[in-house]
Scaffold this motif. Structure first.
Motif, mmCIF file in Angstrom:
data_model
loop_
_atom_site.group_PDB
_atom_site.id
_atom_site.type_symbol
_atom_site.label_atom_id
_atom_site.label_comp_id
_atom_site.label_asym_id
_atom_site.label_seq_id
_atom_site.Cartn_x
_atom_site.Cartn_y
_atom_site.Cartn_z
ATOM 1 N N GLY A 1 0.779 -1.234 0.000
ATOM 2 C CA GLY A 1 0.000 0.000 0.000
ATOM 3 C C GLY A 1 0.806 1.277 0.000
ATOM 4 O O GLY A 1 0.279 2.348 -0.276
ATOM 5 N N VAL A 2 2.088 1.213 0.288
ATOM 6 C CA VAL A 2 2.894 2.427 0.395
ATOM 7 C C VAL A 2 3.031 3.120 -0.962
ATOM 8 O O VAL A 2 2.827 4.326 -1.075
ATOM 9 N N ALA A 3 3.375 2.367 -1.987
ATOM 10 C CA ALA A 3 3.563 2.977 -3.306
ATOM 11 C C ALA A 3 2.267 3.618 -3.803
ATOM 12 O O ALA A 3 2.302 4.690 -4.406
ATOM 13 N N SER A 4 1.134 2.992 -3.521
ATOM 14 C CA SER A 4 -0.122 3.589 -3.980
ATOM 15 C C SER A 4 -0.397 4.897 -3.246
ATOM 16 O O SER A 4 -0.949 5.828 -3.826
ATOM 17 N N TRP A 5 0.026 4.995 -1.993
ATOM 18 C CA TRP A 5 -0.135 6.272 -1.286
ATOM 19 C C TRP A 5 0.764 7.327 -1.911
ATOM 20 O O TRP A 5 0.347 8.451 -2.139
ATOM 21 N N PHE A 6 2.009 6.964 -2.204
ATOM 22 C CA PHE A 6 2.933 7.916 -2.806
ATOM 23 C C PHE A 6 2.462 8.344 -4.192
ATOM 24 O O PHE A 6 2.816 9.417 -4.664
ATOM 25 N N ALA A 7 1.680 7.517 -4.872
ATOM 26 C CA ALA A 7 1.165 7.871 -6.191
ATOM 27 C C ALA A 7 -0.156 8.627 -6.116
ATOM 28 O O ALA A 7 -0.635 9.132 -7.122
ATOM 29 N N SER A 8 -0.717 8.724 -4.922
ATOM 30 C CA SER A 8 -1.993 9.422 -4.753
ATOM 31 C C SER A 8 -1.773 10.932 -4.782
ATOM 32 O O SER A 8 -0.662 11.429 -4.941
ATOM 33 N N ALA A 9 -2.856 11.675 -4.577
ATOM 34 C CA ALA A 9 -2.767 13.138 -4.527
ATOM 35 C C ALA A 9 -1.806 13.584 -3.425
ATOM 36 O O ALA A 9 -1.059 14.550 -3.600
ATOM 37 N N ALA A 10 -1.785 12.867 -2.310
ATOM 38 C CA ALA A 10 -0.883 13.229 -1.212
ATOM 39 C C ALA A 10 0.578 13.079 -1.635
ATOM 40 O O ALA A 10 1.420 13.917 -1.298
ATOM 41 N N GLY A 11 0.871 12.038 -2.377
ATOM 42 C CA GLY A 11 2.234 11.844 -2.866
ATOM 43 C C GLY A 11 2.612 12.898 -3.897
ATOM 44 O O GLY A 11 3.728 13.432 -3.877
ATOM 45 N N ARG A 12 1.692 13.207 -4.796
ATOM 46 C CA ARG A 12 1.965 14.247 -5.798
ATOM 47 C C ARG A 12 2.185 15.597 -5.120
ATOM 48 O O ARG A 12 3.029 16.389 -5.530
ATOM 49 N N GLU A 13 1.437 15.852 -4.059
ATOM 50 C CA GLU A 13 1.608 17.092 -3.296
ATOM 51 C C GLU A 13 2.988 17.126 -2.634
ATOM 52 O O GLU A 13 3.644 18.169 -2.613
ATOM 53 N N ALA A 14 3.429 15.987 -2.119
ATOM 54 C CA ALA A 14 4.762 15.913 -1.500
ATOM 55 C C ALA A 14 5.847 16.197 -2.529
ATOM 56 O O ALA A 14 6.833 16.879 -2.229
ATOM 57 N N VAL A 15 5.662 15.711 -3.757
ATOM 58 C CA VAL A 15 6.622 15.994 -4.826
ATOM 59 C C VAL A 15 6.589 17.480 -5.163
ATOM 60 O O VAL A 15 7.632 18.134 -5.236
ATOM 61 N N ALA A 16 5.402 18.031 -5.350
ATOM 62 C CA ALA A 16 5.250 19.436 -5.733
ATOM 63 C C ALA A 16 5.839 20.379 -4.689
ATOM 64 O O ALA A 16 6.413 21.412 -5.031
#
Length: 194
Positions: free
Chosen positions: A97-112
């Protein structure tokens, strides 16, 4: 039989051997054999990431953790997971489940917001995302400190100046974590996340 299945069976066998020989627990009388096998297989699969030293530590810690009045029954799966995490933290990339969280909106926000590495470290330590206001603030502060140190280290390297303090080691460490975290984001985007 494909190579992944063989590898899984080999890892399961390695862990099963260490647990059964090292602990000698049993299931309560009346536990169906197929249920006992499934439960033990699941525990073995969960612990397959452990090194030989890690499994030795888990076995050592669990010798006195049997359940029942005689302390001779297999402990719950959660007990194994907790002691395994203490003995040797599971690589974040292998946590379901970790990778799917990082690919979610929350992960995209962390990248941004350039806090991906700080969030990755939070996940690695807590095995959960930063959800509380204090957790989010701590991650944001850590990310700012990382950005500052990485910027300085890269600038010094680009100008040919000698590294300040441990900047070179930091940069290697930071870029490795950044690569791992970005790989999780990409795996989630491709739909190959576990």
């Amino acid at each position: 039989m494909d190579s992944a299945k063989i590898e899984n069976e080999t890892q399961r066998g390695r862990i099963r051997s260490a647990l059964v020989e090292g602990l000698g627990f049993r299931f309560p009388k009346g536990t169906p054999e197929d249920e006992a096998r499934k439960r033990l297989n699941r525990i073995c699969d969960d612990l397959a990431y452990l090194s030989d030293e890690g499994i030795r530590r888990v076995v050592g810690a669990l010798r006195t953790k049997g359940e029942g009045g005689s302390r001779c029954f297999w402990p719950d799966r959660a007990t194994f997971l907790a002691y395994a995490e203490l003995a040797e933290s599971r690589p974040l990339e292998e946590a379901p489940g970790v990778a799917s969280w990082f690919a979610s909106a929350a992960g995209r926000e962390a990248v941004a917001e350039d806090r991906l590495v700080a969030e990755f470290l939070f996940w690695e330590k807590k095995k959960k995302p930063p959800l509380l206001a204090g957790e989010k603030r701590a991650v944001a502060e850590q990310a700012a400190a990382f950005r500052s140190q990485a910027r300085r280290a890269r600038a010094n390297k680009a100008c040919g100046r000698p590294p300040v303090l441990d900047d070179q080691e930091f940069l290697v460490w930071y870029e490795d974590l950044e690569r791992r975290a970005t790989a999780l984001v990409e795996a989630g985007r491709r739909g190959t996340a576990i």
